[in-house]
Design a protein around this motif. Structure first.
Motif, PDB file in Angstrom:
ATOM      1  N   LEU A  52      49.455  61.137  62.817  1.00  0.00           N
ATOM      2  CA  LEU A  52      49.969  61.682  61.567  1.00  0.00           C
ATOM      3  C   LEU A  52      50.512  60.585  60.660  1.00  0.00           C
ATOM      4  CD1 LEU A  52      50.580  64.156  59.848  1.00  0.00           C
ATOM      5  CD2 LEU A  52      52.730  64.430  61.101  1.00  0.00           C
ATOM      6  N   HIS A  53      51.131  59.555  61.260  1.00  0.00           N
ATOM      7  CA  HIS A  53      51.681  58.459  60.456  1.00  0.00           C
ATOM      8  C   HIS A  53      50.588  57.723  59.691  1.00  0.00           C
ATOM      9  CE1 HIS A  53      50.188  56.589  64.042  1.00  0.00           C
ATOM     10  NE2 HIS A  53      50.477  55.375  63.607  1.00  0.00           N
ATOM     11  N   GLU A  55      47.690  59.187  58.797  1.00  0.00           N
ATOM     12  CA  GLU A  55      47.206  60.133  57.783  1.00  0.00           C
ATOM     13  C   GLU A  55      48.084  60.070  56.539  1.00  0.00           C
ATOM     14  OE1 GLU A  55      46.821  64.060  59.359  1.00  0.00           O
ATOM     15  OE2 GLU A  55      45.694  63.397  61.122  1.00  0.00           O
ATOM     16  N   ARG A  56      49.400  59.962  56.752  1.00  0.00           N
ATOM     17  CA  ARG A  56      50.298  59.838  55.596  1.00  0.00           C
ATOM     18  C   ARG A  56      49.967  58.566  54.821  1.00  0.00           C
ATOM     19  NH1 ARG A  56      54.611  63.438  56.284  1.00  0.00           N
ATOM     20  NH2 ARG A  56      55.161  63.898  58.462  1.00  0.00           N
ATOM     21  N   LEU A  59      46.965  58.464  52.450  1.00  0.00           N
ATOM     22  CA  LEU A  59      47.108  59.104  51.146  1.00  0.00           C
ATOM     23  C   LEU A  59      47.409  58.086  50.046  1.00  0.00           C
ATOM     24  CD1 LEU A  59      49.172  62.281  52.144  1.00  0.00           C
ATOM     25  CD2 LEU A  59      46.730  62.149  51.642  1.00  0.00           C
ATOM     26  N   GLU A 115      59.073  60.008  61.313  1.00  0.00           N
ATOM     27  CA  GLU A 115      58.212  61.172  61.492  1.00  0.00           C
ATOM     28  C   GLU A 115      59.020  62.397  61.920  1.00  0.00           C
ATOM     29  OE1 GLU A 115      55.196  61.796  60.762  1.00  0.00           O
ATOM     30  OE2 GLU A 115      54.568  59.793  60.150  1.00  0.00           O
ATOM     31  N   GLU A 118      60.778  63.686  58.862  1.00  0.00           N
ATOM     32  CA  GLU A 118      59.853  64.433  58.011  1.00  0.00           C
ATOM     33  C   GLU A 118      59.616  65.828  58.560  1.00  0.00           C
ATOM     34  OE1 GLU A 118      58.384  63.526  54.936  1.00  0.00           O
ATOM     35  OE2 GLU A 118      60.073  62.147  55.201  1.00  0.00           O
ATOM     36  N   GLU A 122      60.609  69.368  56.600  1.00  0.00           N
ATOM     37  CA  GLU A 122      59.587  70.347  56.252  1.00  0.00           C
ATOM     38  C   GLU A 122      59.807  71.684  56.952  1.00  0.00           C
ATOM     39  OE1 GLU A 122      56.141  68.206  57.452  1.00  0.00           O
ATOM     40  OE2 GLU A 122      56.346  66.700  55.859  1.00  0.00           O
ATOM     41  N   TYR A 140      59.650  57.977  52.677  1.00  0.00           N
ATOM     42  CA  TYR A 140      58.707  57.428  53.667  1.00  0.00           C
ATOM     43  C   TYR A 140      57.284  57.909  53.379  1.00  0.00           C
ATOM     44  CZ  TYR A 140      56.379  57.545  58.296  1.00  0.00           C
ATOM     45  OH  TYR A 140      55.496  57.456  59.349  1.00  0.00           O
ATOM     46  N   HIS A 141      56.300  56.977  53.493  1.00  0.00           N
ATOM     47  CA  HIS A 141      54.902  57.307  53.207  1.00  0.00           C
ATOM     48  C   HIS A 141      53.960  56.993  54.361  1.00  0.00           C
ATOM     49  CE1 HIS A 141      55.949  58.167  49.068  1.00  0.00           C
ATOM     50  NE2 HIS A 141      56.511  56.982  48.955  1.00  0.00           N
ATOM     51  N   GLY A 142      54.486  56.870  55.569  1.00  0.00           N
ATOM     52  CA  GLY A 142      53.605  56.617  56.701  1.00  0.00           C
ATOM     53  C   GLY A 142      53.343  55.144  56.935  1.00  0.00           C
TER      54      GLY A 142
END
Length: 352
Positions: A52-53, A55-56, A59, A115, A118, A122, A140-142
Motif C-alpha cells: 500500500l505504501h 501504491e500511495r 500516485l 501507514e 493513515e 480513514e 504523508y504520501h507513501g
C-alpha cells in the motif's frame, strides 16, 4: 505475498524478525529472537507488506531528475548528506520532501507508523485513538524509489512561505528505547547529559534576520554541534534569537510566539489523552514565515506558523500508557515559550 515488497524492505523485515509469515517466505531458517521484540504498528506492517505504501507513492508519479534537488542548508535537522555516502533529504519541486529510508529496521518502522496513522484517519472509529494528533503530523504520501533508494514522501509544510524560519528540537526526557543496549544508552546520554531535566534539546535553526534594508536581509543557520553546548539556562536566549526579526516587527514577533504556544498547548492536551504511541527520539519542527513581519502585527494562521511532530523511526505502541517522556518535553518547551513571550511583551511595552 512478497511480490510488491522492494528488496530493501524484505531485508529490513528479515533483520527484525517482525513478521514471521513473511520470514517463512523470504528465508525458511529459524530466526533468533530480535533485539527489538516489539516494533510499532501491526496494521502498518500489514499495509507495507501488501504494497500500500508503494501504491500511495505511485500516485505522485515518477520524479524527473531535474525536478529533484538536495535540501542542503535548508535542512536544519536529521541525517544530512556527507562525504561518507550518507544521503540527505531531497526537495521534489514544488512542494514534496523526500526522506531517505534509514538503515536497518528504522525505515520500515517509520513507514509502518505512517501507514497505521493513515488507517486510523480513514476510519471513524480509529480517529478516537489519535485525539487530534494527526493535525500535527506531516502530510504523508507513501514511498517512492529514486536514485537507487526508497524515500518517504511528505508535503513540504514551508512550501507556501516566502521567508521560512525553521527550528528542529529533539523531544523527550530520554532519546533511547526501553530495550536499548547499554552502549546505545551511554551514547545517547553523552550527547546531552541534561536531556532528562530539560525535556528537549535544540537540533538546528535557520532564521531570517531583518537588517536595515531589504538588500541586507539574510539567514543565520545554527547546527547540532553548536546547540549541544547550550545549557538549559541558555535555551531562553536561543528562542529569543530565533523569533527576533527587528524592533519594527515586535508585534508580529509576539504573534508568532503566541501561535506556537497555542499549538504546543494543543499537543500537550493530546498527549495527556493519547495512549496509542510513544514517540521516542522524535522531533518538533517549528516554522514561521518572516515575510509576514509587519509593524502593526497581524492575525497568524496555520499557513504562517507551523508546528509538526516528525522523525517517527523509533515510535512504538504505548499499550495503554501515556507517553510521559514526550509529554514532559512538550510541557517544558511550552513553559519556556511562555517565559520568552512575557519577557518580549514587557520589552515591547517599554518601546524596546
Amino acid at each position: 505475498s512478497t511480490g510488491n515488497i522492494s528488496a530493501n524492505l524484505v531485508r529490513a523485515v528479515a533483520t527484525t524478525g517482525a513478521v514471521i509469515i513473511v520470514l517463512a517466505v523470504v528465508n525458511n531458517r529459524k530466526k533468533k529472537r530480535p533485539h527489538h521484540a516489539e516494533l510499532a504498528t501491526p496494521r502498518g506492517y500489514t499495509a507495507v507488506l501488501s504494497g500500500l505504501h508503494l501504491e500511495r507513492g505511485a500516485l505522485l508519479g515518477n520524479p524527473a531528475a531535474e525536478s529533484i534537488s538536495e535540501m542542503g542548508e535548508w535542512q536544519v535537522g536529521g541525517h544530512k548528506a556527507d562525504s561518507k555516502g550518507n544521503r540527505g533529504m531531497l526537495l521534489w519541486k514544488p512542494n514534496v520532501i523526500l526522506k531517505p529510508f534509514q538503515s536497518g529496521a528504522r525505515g520500515l518502522r517509520e513507514v509502518s507508523v505512517y501507514e497505521e496513522i493513515e488507517f486510523l484517519r480513514e476510519n471513524e472509529h480509529g480517529l478516537k485513538h489519535l485525539h487530534g494528533l494527526e493535525r500535527y503530523l506531516p502530510e504523508y504520501h507513501g514511498v517512492i524509489h529514486f536514485n537507487g533508494c526508497e524515500h518517504i514522501a511528505f508535503t513540504d509544510c514551508t512550501a507556501s512561505m516566502s521567508k521560512p524560519c525553521v527550528m528542529d528540537l529533539k523531544l523527550g526526557a530520554n532519546t533511547f528505547e526501553e530495550d536499548a543496549s547499554e552502549a546505545k544508552m551511554r551514547k545517547e546520554l553523552a550527547k546531552y547529559p541534561r536531556q532528562a531535566e530539560a525535556g528537549f534539546r535544540f537540533v538546528g535553526t535557520r532564521s531570517f534576520v531583518c537588517a536595515s534594508g531589504a538588500a541586507n536581509d539574510e539567514y543565520i543557520s545554527v547546527g547540532k554541534k553548536d546547540y549541544l553546548k547550550v545549557e538549559p539556562e541558555g535555551a531562553r536566549s536561543v528562542l529569543r534569537n530565533f523569533f527576533t526579526l527587528s524592533t519594527k516587527c515586535r508585534k508580529s514577533q509576539l504573534n508568532f510566539i503566541s501561535a506556537v504556544v497555542g499549538m504546543v498547548d494543543e499537543l500537550v492536551g493530546i498527549f495527556v489523552q493519547q495512549t496509542r504511541f510513544t514517540f521516542t527520539s522524535s522531533s518538533l519542527l517549528i516554522a514561521y514565515d518572516a515575510s509576514f513581519c509587519v509593524g502593526d502585527g497581524m492575525h497568524v494562521s496555520h499557513e504562517v506558523v507551523v508546528v509538526k511532530l516528525i522523525d517517527l523511526a523509533h515510535v512504538r505502541h504505548a499499550k495503554g500508557r501515556l507517553d510521559a517522556s514526550t509529554l514532559h518535553g512538550l510541557r517544558q518547551f511550552k513553559s519556556l515559550l511562555n517565559e520568552v513571550f512575557e519577557e518580549l511583551k514587557l520589552k515591547a511595552s517599554f518601546g524596546g
